[in-house]
Design an enzyme around this catalytic site. Structure first.
Site, PDB file in Angstrom:
ATOM      1  N   HIS A 172       0.835  -1.220   0.000  1.00 27.78           N
ATOM      2  CA  HIS A 172       0.000   0.000   0.000  1.00 27.78           C
ATOM      3  C   HIS A 172       0.864   1.263   0.000  1.00 27.78           C
ATOM      4  O   HIS A 172       0.533   2.262   0.645  1.00 27.78           O
ATOM      5  CB  HIS A 172      -0.939   0.035   1.214  1.00 27.78           C
ATOM      6  CG  HIS A 172      -1.963  -1.058   1.234  1.00 27.78           C
ATOM      7  ND1 HIS A 172      -3.261  -0.871   0.814  1.00 27.78           N
ATOM      8  CD2 HIS A 172      -1.885  -2.356   1.619  1.00 27.78           C
ATOM      9  CE1 HIS A 172      -3.943  -1.999   0.961  1.00 27.78           C
ATOM     10  NE2 HIS A 172      -3.132  -2.922   1.438  1.00 27.78           N
ATOM     11  N   ASN A 227     -10.333  -2.677   2.817  1.00 28.39           N
ATOM     12  CA  ASN A 227     -10.076  -2.692   1.376  1.00 28.39           C
ATOM     13  C   ASN A 227     -11.380  -2.468   0.629  1.00 28.39           C
ATOM     14  O   ASN A 227     -12.458  -2.488   1.236  1.00 28.39           O
ATOM     15  CB  ASN A 227      -9.498  -4.049   0.948  1.00 28.39           C
ATOM     16  CG  ASN A 227      -8.008  -4.186   1.251  1.00 28.39           C
ATOM     17  OD1 ASN A 227      -7.302  -3.194   1.428  1.00 28.39           O
ATOM     18  ND2 ASN A 227      -7.532  -5.412   1.313  1.00 28.39           N
TER      19      ASN A 227
HETATM   20  C1  HEM Z   1      -1.791 -11.062   7.256  1.00 33.37           C
HETATM   21  C2  HEM Z   1      -2.381 -10.179   6.496  1.00 33.37           C
HETATM   22  C3  HEM Z   1      -1.870  -8.786   6.360  1.00 33.37           C
HETATM   23  C4  HEM Z   1      -0.691  -8.236   6.767  1.00 33.37           C
HETATM   24  C5  HEM Z   1       0.440  -8.920   7.483  1.00 33.37           C
HETATM   25  C6  HEM Z   1      -0.706  -6.857   6.370  1.00 33.37           C
HETATM   26  C7  HEM Z   1       0.343  -5.982   6.558  1.00 33.37           C
HETATM   27  C8  HEM Z   1       0.359  -4.680   6.162  1.00 33.37           C
HETATM   28  C9  HEM Z   1       1.467  -3.795   6.303  1.00 33.37           C
HETATM   29  C10 HEM Z   1       2.808  -4.173   6.886  1.00 33.37           C
HETATM   30  C11 HEM Z   1       1.101  -2.590   5.841  1.00 33.37           C
HETATM   31  C12 HEM Z   1       1.930  -1.320   5.798  1.00 33.37           C
HETATM   32  C13 HEM Z   1       1.574  -0.490   6.985  1.00 33.37           C
HETATM   33  C14 HEM Z   1       2.374   0.757   7.150  1.00 33.37           C
HETATM   34  O1  HEM Z   1       3.523   0.821   6.709  1.00 33.37           O
HETATM   35  O2  HEM Z   1       1.829   1.694   7.769  1.00 33.37           O
HETATM   36  C15 HEM Z   1      -0.248  -2.710   5.405  1.00 33.37           C
HETATM   37  C16 HEM Z   1      -0.991  -1.696   4.897  1.00 33.37           C
HETATM   38  C17 HEM Z   1      -2.324  -1.816   4.657  1.00 33.37           C
HETATM   39  N1  HEM Z   1      -3.097  -2.957   4.743  1.00 33.37           N
HETATM   40 FE1  HEM Z   1      -2.495  -4.746   5.276  1.00 33.37          FE
HETATM   41  N2  HEM Z   1      -1.888  -6.572   5.765  1.00 33.37           N
HETATM   42  C18 HEM Z   1      -2.626  -7.731   5.750  1.00 33.37           C
HETATM   43  C19 HEM Z   1      -3.876  -7.894   5.264  1.00 33.37           C
HETATM   44  C20 HEM Z   1      -4.691  -6.860   4.955  1.00 33.37           C
HETATM   45  C21 HEM Z   1      -6.099  -6.954   4.769  1.00 33.37           C
HETATM   46  C22 HEM Z   1      -6.931  -8.221   4.889  1.00 33.37           C
HETATM   47  C23 HEM Z   1      -6.537  -5.696   4.529  1.00 33.37           C
HETATM   48  C24 HEM Z   1      -7.937  -5.237   4.315  1.00 33.37           C
HETATM   49  C25 HEM Z   1      -8.914  -5.597   5.100  1.00 33.37           C
HETATM   50  C26 HEM Z   1      -5.401  -4.808   4.545  1.00 33.37           C
HETATM   51  C27 HEM Z   1      -5.454  -3.456   4.347  1.00 33.37           C
HETATM   52  C28 HEM Z   1      -4.370  -2.620   4.406  1.00 33.37           C
HETATM   53  C29 HEM Z   1      -4.434  -1.222   4.094  1.00 33.37           C
HETATM   54  C30 HEM Z   1      -5.658  -0.437   3.690  1.00 33.37           C
HETATM   55  C31 HEM Z   1      -3.156  -0.710   4.249  1.00 33.37           C
HETATM   56  C32 HEM Z   1      -2.700   0.714   3.988  1.00 33.37           C
HETATM   57  C33 HEM Z   1      -2.855   1.566   5.204  1.00 33.37           C
HETATM   58  C34 HEM Z   1      -2.452   2.974   4.873  1.00 33.37           C
HETATM   59  O3  HEM Z   1      -3.121   3.580   4.030  1.00 33.37           O
HETATM   60  O4  HEM Z   1      -1.474   3.467   5.453  1.00 33.37           O
HETATM   61  N3  HEM Z   1      -4.299  -5.550   4.827  1.00 33.37           N
HETATM   62  N4  HEM Z   1      -0.689  -4.000   5.600  1.00 33.37           N
END
Ligand code: HEM
Length: 694
Positions: free
Chosen positions: A81, A153
């Site tokens: 992201h 999402n």
């Molecule tokens: C095991 C599953 C998942 C892991 C380990 C994971 C991990 C991460 C990580 C490491 C980031 C970066 C965060 C940052 O640097 O601030 C991120 C961002 C994000 N993840 Fe996940 N994610 C997972 C699943 C999901 C799922 C299922 C969704 C939706 C429901 C999701 C939605 C998001 C969103 C929207 C961001 C961006 C947040 C922003 O705008 O700063 N992720 N995720």
């Protein structure tokens, strides 16, 4: 010699030219430039040297400080992201959840500031806005009882069931490690190799290959919390919940051929759209909806409510609206806000709690961990965009960049320092983990209740209109055609056979497979009894009006001024915007002799950037002349190919025909002769596309 500054209001800066011809602007009206230490700077154009042609001197603290700071401007981009766009707004609760959750944010009429960051997943920070990808929809609610982050999402399910696979999944999706490409695309071997070895991803693949993967605007997408969460009321009773965001402007996507062209014409298409809309006074709005259920429903439900690759059809469990979110303010500084914001699924408040969804539990670790590195230390909650807007009092202290440093002697509890004692815990007000009963042996095992990988993928597919089904097939053919290894293509088709035979046939033919493979052995057979869920179709849930949409009007000298005025009026009344596109950006002279500035030059504003187009050409040879330009022919040809509604004056016919318009105008083409025709055109545009065009 300094030149006089003139009127200080219009020319507050005195400008001089140095000996080498460089420009010096010295402080008149504006404030004096300083170093980071606040020391006024006399010359910001030249380093300190031993003579004008001599080597630089170490002593030049201003140069060294400036360069040092520049050298350290970048922070690591998000591991996923990375490309995103954030805006401010508020959430207003209608009180419907007040009896189900004790969270202050759900009190009747409660208004809570929010910050929302939309994002793509796979691309790097500088990638384009319209790859085929999931869109992140993360919301930070600055509630009175602390920050609640709903990190969702635009699709209600996910690729994997266990977080231990997340690093593999992301590695497989991003650029291949030896070559560093492709950028922001899953259309490559590694992605499909991983996916086809991960049958649980099949449902999500259907979503990503559908039009949801290429939204027209961030204002026209849904959002989903994905996991089952818990709400807990004042008495400690728990209710399961799934969160939904529903856009007031309805759903809309682009078509793939359009997406490819938009990425070239305007890689910032989505962020510009949101920025422009809010700057122009539009207030994009979403309803927050919930699906509420209890253990008894969970027991009866066809799938495991802890499995993030499954959804609960809205027809089976209706979405109840509990409030609305309005986005009304762009950021002041992209880095400070959009880049530094840190969302985390573990940021919950009293009244909102987790379920045992394993993916959610894994996420709760990952976000905080990655942010420590990304933001450089444990004090990123002190950065204004992350700081709660309620009191924060605790004994955590020090660390890099600590900005909130309490006074006094006491930095621990319990203590006996009387009125200097500091904060204390509160069992009544504090967050109480829901006391769910647990038992079980320690195992590394996937529950059998997670084993049906195809039934909901099929349900999603059969819920789509024929146009949408065709798009899914085309998207699969496109992606798999970029996969070089034939065995991986074949493997995907064998999965598709478990989803829908016609889809598998179409994709196999589109790939020209030598023979049809056998269906992939399935842990559980695909259920054929799940009914289509109309809520899953994007085209069936489009907007009722053309509000929020944009019309590109190609104009040239002599364009009918009265028609232009009528068109502008009709679009304004609908809540849509009009952009004038002319051969030269300086503008055009309308039929009444008035010069109008253009918003865009033709070559910089292809029709893919608009929801509908109009060609206003006078009678005579003007359209013929314009048709000599490839950009003009493409403007019309693309609008036709992308099934857009087209308004045109009779004088535009030569251009339309040279661009391949049918002899007899089709139902998506509206002839504009008198003012009233413009109303008819706008009315037609409400359908967004003329899908019947072959
Ligand atoms: C095991 C599953 C998942 C892991 C380990 C994971 C991990 C991460 C990580 C490491 C980031 C970066 C965060 C940052 O640097 O601030 C991120 C961002 C994000 N993840 Fe996940 N994610 C997972 C699943 C999901 C799922 C299922 C969704 C939706 C429901 C999701 C939605 C998001 C969103 C929207 C961001 C961006 C947040 C922003 O705008 O700063 N992720 N995720």
């Amino acid at each position: 010699m300094p030149t006089p500054s003139g009127d200080p209001k219009t020319d507050p800066v005195a400008t001089t030219t140095g000996a080498g011809g460089e420009t010096h602007q010295t402080a008149g009206g504006p404030s004096v430039l300083t170093t980071q230490q606040g020391v006024p700077v006399a010359d910001d154009q030249n380093t300190l040297r031993a003579g004008p042609r001599g080597p630089a001197l170490m002593e030049d603290f201003h140069f060294r400080e400036k360069m040092f700071h520049f050298d350290h401007e970048r922070i690591p981009e998000r591991v996923v992201h990375a490309r995103g766009f954030g805006v401010h707004g508020y959430f207003e609760s209608n009180g419907a959840l007040a009896s189900v959750s004790r969270a202050a944010v759900f009190g009747k009429g409660e208004k809570t500031p929010v910050f929302v960051r939309f994002s793509t997943v796979a691309g790097n920070k500088g990638s384009a806005d319209l790859p085929r990808d999931v869109r992140g929809f993360a919301t930070k609610f600055y509630t009175k009882e602390g920050n609640w982050d709903l990190v969702g999402n635009n699709m209600p399910v996910f690729f994997i069931q266990d977080p231990i696979k997340f690093p593999d999944m992301v590695h497989a999706f991003k650029q291949e490690p030896d070559r560093g490409f492709p950028q922001a695309a899953t259309a490559h071997d590694n992605a499909w190799d991983f996916l086809t070895l991960t049958p649980e991803s099949m449902h999500m693949i259907m979503w990503v290959m559908s039009d949801r993967g290429i939204p027209r605007s961030l204002r026209f997408i849904e959002g989903f919390g994905v996991h089952t969460f818990r709400l807990v009321d004042a008495g400690g009773k728990s209710t399961f919940v799934k969160f939904h965001w529903k856009p007031k402007l309805g759903l809309q996507s682009v078509v793939w051929n359009e997406a490819v062209k938009i990425n070239g014409a305007d890689p910032d298409f989505h962020r510009r759209d949101l920025w422009d809309a809010i700057q122009a006074g539009e207030r994009p709005e979403w309803e927050l909806g919930v699906q509420l259920f209890d253990e008894a429903f969970a027991e009866k439900f066809d799938f495991d409510i802890l499995d993030p690759t499954k959804l609960i059809p809205e027809e089976q469990l209706p979405v109840k609206v509990v409030g609305r979110m309005v986005l009304d303010r762009t950021v002041d500084n992209f880095f400070a806000e959009t880049e530094q914001v840190a969302f985390c699924t573990q940021n919950v408040v009293p009244g909102i709690d987790f379920s045992d969804d394993p993916l959610l539990q894994g996420r709760n670790f990952s976000y905080l961990d990655t942010q420590l590195k990304r933001l450089g230390g444990p004090n990123f909650t002190h950065i204004p965009i992350n700081a709660p807007k309620c009191p924060v009092i605790n004994f955590q202290q020090d660390g890099h960049m600590a900005m909130r440093n309490p006074k006094g002697r006491v930095n621990y509890e319990p203590n006996t320092w009387g009125d200097q004692a500091g904060p204390r815990e509160s069992p009544e007000k504090g967050f109480q983990t829901f006391p769910a009963a647990l038992n079980g042996t320690k195992v590394r095992a996937r529950p059998e209740t997670f084993a049906d990988h195809y039934s909901q993928a099929r349900q999603f597919f059969i819920s789509q209109t024929p146009v949408e089904q065709a798009h899914i097939a085309d998207a699969l053919i496109f992606e798999l055609s970029k996969v070089q290894r034939v065995d991986i293509r074949v493997r995907m088709v064998s999965h598709l056979l478990n989803i829908d035979q016609a889809l598998a046939d179409k994709v196999a033919a589109g790939l020209r497979l030598a023979e049809m493979p056998k269906p992939m052995p399935a842990a559980k057979p695909t259920r054929q009894d799940l009914k289509p869920s109309p809520a899953l179709s994007l085209l069936s849930n489009g907007p009722k009006s053309f509000a929020g949409r944009k019309v590109g009007v190609l104009v040239m000298d002599g364009a009918d001024a009265a028609l232009l005025k009528a068109l502008a009026g009709a679009l304004k009344a609908e809540g849509a915007t009009l952009k004038l596109i002319a051969p030269e950006v300086g503008g055009f002279k309308a039929s009444d002799g008035v010069m109008h500035p253009a918003d865009e030059k033709l070559e910089g504003a292809p029709s893919v950037l608009f929801d509908a187009v109009v060609i206003l050409a006078p009678e005579g040879g003007a359209a013929d002349q314009l048709a000599m330009k490839p950009a003009a022919r493409d403007f019309v040809a693309d609008a036709l190919a992308h099934k857009k509604f087209i308004g045109y004056t009779p004088g535009a016919m030569p251009l339309l025909q040279k661009a391949g318009a049918p002899e007899k105008p089709d139902g998506g083409m509206t002839s504009l002769k008198v003012a009233g025709d413009c109303d008819q055109f706008v009315e037609r545009c409400r359908q967004l596309r003329f899908w019947a065009r072959p």
